[in-house]
Design a protein around this motif. Structure first.
Motif, PDB file in Angstrom:
ATOM      1  N   LEU A 193      48.756  44.909  34.584  1.00 45.07           N
ATOM      2  CA  LEU A 193      48.686  43.585  35.196  1.00 45.07           C
ATOM      3  C   LEU A 193      47.266  43.271  35.638  1.00 45.07           C
ATOM      4  O   LEU A 193      46.785  42.150  35.479  1.00 45.07           O
ATOM      5  CB  LEU A 193      49.648  43.517  36.387  1.00 45.07           C
ATOM      6  CG  LEU A 193      49.804  42.168  37.072  1.00 45.07           C
ATOM      7  CD1 LEU A 193      50.371  41.144  36.103  1.00 45.07           C
ATOM      8  CD2 LEU A 193      50.695  42.296  38.296  1.00 45.07           C
ATOM      9  N   SER A 231      47.273  42.883  42.019  1.00 50.34           N
ATOM     10  CA  SER A 231      47.883  43.943  41.221  1.00 50.34           C
ATOM     11  C   SER A 231      47.405  45.333  41.641  1.00 50.34           C
ATOM     12  O   SER A 231      48.039  46.329  41.301  1.00 50.34           O
ATOM     13  CB  SER A 231      47.615  43.719  39.736  1.00 50.34           C
ATOM     14  OG  SER A 231      46.238  43.846  39.466  1.00 50.34           O
ATOM     15  N   PRO A 272      52.983  41.748  31.816  1.00 48.24           N
ATOM     16  CA  PRO A 272      51.573  41.716  31.428  1.00 48.24           C
ATOM     17  C   PRO A 272      51.354  41.708  29.913  1.00 48.24           C
ATOM     18  O   PRO A 272      50.417  41.079  29.423  1.00 48.24           O
ATOM     19  CB  PRO A 272      50.989  42.982  32.053  1.00 48.24           C
ATOM     20  CG  PRO A 272      51.893  43.313  33.165  1.00 48.24           C
ATOM     21  CD  PRO A 272      53.254  42.863  32.727  1.00 48.24           C
TER      22      PRO A 272
END
Length: 131
Positions: free
Chosen positions: A88, A78, A38
């Motif tokens: 994320l 996520s 991420p």
């Protein structure tokens, strides 16, 4: 490469303050790919924000739509996976958000501005035929 990474993490373990140990040792913490993927993906958000300065005529409706959809789909995903990955979630949500803004700009240009230009061109050509 993995051995180098593990060695680096074991050295860094000694320097992490006790207050940050819960974050450092979390299932989605800096020791895992669940953290770094991420972080790197924020580049897409930065690119989307920098594209706000780009003329709307150069934006692709299909590309913006696809990126917005995948951003929101992966945001939902996520929160379903274990461990929940809030990093994320946030990056995918912002990808979806920035691309939704771009999608609106592209849609507005292609279907409103460009449509008005075509109507004006047709009106001028009809005036020439009548005259």
């Amino acid at each position: 490469m993995a051995a180098l990474y593990r060695r680096t993490i074991s050295v860094l373990d000694k320097f992490v303050p006790p207050k940050l140990q819960p974050i450092w040792n979390h299932e989605a913490g800096p020791k895992t790919v669940h953290f770094w993927a991420p972080v790197v993906k924020w580049g897409l958000v930065v690119a989307g924000i920098s594209d706000l300065a780009r003329p709307a005529s150069n934006l692709s409706v299909q590309q913006c739509g696809a990126l917005a959809a995948t951003g929101f789909i992966w945001s939902r995903y996520s929160l379903v996976i274990i461990p929940k990955n809030w990093g994320l979630f946030s990056v995918n949500f912002f990808i979806g958000l920035t691309q939704s803004v771009q999608l609106y700009r592209a849609y507005d240009y292609h279907y409103n501005v460009k449509g008005k230009e075509q109507q004006e061109t047709e009106a001028v050509s009809q005036e020439k035929v009548v005259a």
